[in-house]
Design an enzyme around this catalytic site. Sequence first.
Site, PDB file in Angstrom:
ATOM      1  CE  LYS A 196      -4.381  -1.633   1.743  1.00 35.83           C
ATOM      2  NZ  LYS A 196      -4.182  -3.099   1.797  1.00 35.83           N
TER       3      LYS A 196
ATOM      4  CB  SER B 101       0.107  -8.147  -0.755  1.00 38.84           C
ATOM      5  OG  SER B 101      -0.646  -9.014   0.071  1.00 38.84           O
TER       6      SER B 101
ATOM      7  CD  GLU C 285     -10.758   4.038   0.093  1.00 36.98           C
ATOM      8  OE1 GLU C 285     -10.469   5.228  -0.104  1.00 36.98           O
ATOM      9  OE2 GLU C 285     -10.125   3.086  -0.421  1.00 36.98           O
TER      10      GLU C 285
HETATM   11  C1  LIG Z   1      -5.027  -4.077   1.333  1.00 39.54           C
HETATM   12  C2  LIG Z   1      -4.283  -5.334   1.185  1.00 39.54           C
HETATM   13  C3  LIG Z   1      -4.560  -6.250   0.142  1.00 39.54           C
HETATM   14  C4  LIG Z   1      -5.691  -6.061  -0.837  1.00 39.54           C
HETATM   15  O1  LIG Z   1      -5.543  -5.025  -1.725  1.00 39.54           O
HETATM   16  P1  LIG Z   1      -5.248  -5.211  -3.271  1.00 39.54           P
HETATM   17  O2  LIG Z   1      -5.621  -3.902  -3.836  1.00 39.54           O
HETATM   18  O3  LIG Z   1      -6.106  -6.335  -3.798  1.00 39.54           O
HETATM   19  O4  LIG Z   1      -3.810  -5.521  -3.416  1.00 39.54           O
HETATM   20  C5  LIG Z   1      -3.780  -7.379   0.037  1.00 39.54           C
HETATM   21  N1  LIG Z   1      -2.785  -7.640   0.920  1.00 39.54           N
HETATM   22  C6  LIG Z   1      -2.485  -6.792   1.927  1.00 39.54           C
HETATM   23  C7  LIG Z   1      -1.388  -7.143   2.868  1.00 39.54           C
HETATM   24  C8  LIG Z   1      -3.226  -5.626   2.101  1.00 39.54           C
HETATM   25  O5  LIG Z   1      -2.925  -4.803   3.124  1.00 39.54           O
END
Ligand SMILES: *Cc1c(COP(=O)(O)O)cnc(C)c1O
Length: 409
Positions: A86, A377, A108
């Site tokens: 993010k 992620s 948001e």
């Molecule tokens: C917010 C988040 C996601 C989901 O968001 P995408 O836009 O689908 O990437 C996935 N993994 C983590 C660790 C997140 O914080």
Amino acid sequence: MVKKGYFGNWGGAFIPEVLHQTFAELEHHFKTAQADPAFWQEYVDLMSTYSCRPTPLTHAENLSKHFGGAQIYIKREDLNHTGAHKANNVMGQGLLVKRMGKTRVIAETGAGQHGVATATMAAKFGFDCTIYMGEVDVQRQRPNVFWMEKMGATVVPVRDGSRTLKDAINEAFRDWVTNVDTTHYVFGTACGPAPFPEMVSWFQSIVGNEAYEQMRIQHGKNPARIYACVGGGSNAMGIFGRFLEEEGVELIGVEAGGKGVETGQHAARLCGNDASPGVAQGYRTMFLQNDDGQMLETHSVAAGLDYVGVSPILSDLWEQGKVRFTAATDQEVMDVLDLTMKKEGIIPALESAHGFVQAFKDAPEMSTDEGIIINMSGRGDKDIFTIAHAFDDPSWKEFIVQRAREYSK
Ligand SMILES: *Cc1c(COP(=O)(O)O)cnc(C)c1O
């Protein structure tokens, strides 16, 4: 003819009249920045000094041996500042806000991760910051609310509707309409009205660009497959982008299967049967909705995947058959977390663990000279309450009870 802001049949910008000027301005600054190599260099420099870019690509040797198939590589987005991909999106938008000369940002947030990332960016750039969050989420995600406030943001609990993410998005749009002159809305994922899907994907493309180079050096060739979890779709677009036109690289998006895609308690839009095309929140995509267009309740153990819509770019790639979509259940996620922690000493976020589930199903069937990348992620530290609860850890429970006792004295 390609309609502006559309990806095949998907996307667009369904916005109120009062925002037309603001969107035109945003589009202009985005396109100018995209055409300016100095902007991208500024972004890369910022991410390498304020976050942890380039993030490493880790060869998971123990897991690879364990499954006896493909070589498993993990792209470590967990090592970013605030613990997830993010940061890429919010810092990029922060630089754009500076260019636009605005002084206030709003966002948001559902689980609170995007709120925390936006609050850090606002603190660093000196912007005023207001975060909209459903009242239910404010209660569920207290630690993130705490950090947002400590970094100087105002957190507004939204009491409309189901008091969760989609209500927070509606409220943020209301704020934006009133304060367009000073304010930029930092959208959190590759969804929403154009140009957000394309813009967020562009900032996230830094992930795939790095992974492409790293794979050449560490594995000597392209990966055979790439796995990413899909909530709104930004981390998936980030790692997929560079590889979309590469021959022989299969891309796999993994959605939240929750209690099972047949149970109705999930957030599987592209791999299940419960979603249909619709327009909401300013764009056209596959939404989890009933026949009247009412949004359905979604469920996932991973708050970040618990969303009714999905990136219009992914809806298009799905329709074209360019990305395979599958789902992982809550239970599968817990099993994979356990294995990954024990074998590699790595703690994936609950969201990221969805990608690991499908990778671990496929890896044993592949040959040992093939490589796969899992986009991790984010890190799982934030999920300690959920994970400890799911593992039914007795000493953790005792700790919580003890803490509560101290506070109530
Ligand atoms: C917010 C988040 C996601 C989901 O968001 P995408 O836009 O689908 O990437 C996935 N993994 C983590 C660790 C997140 O914080």
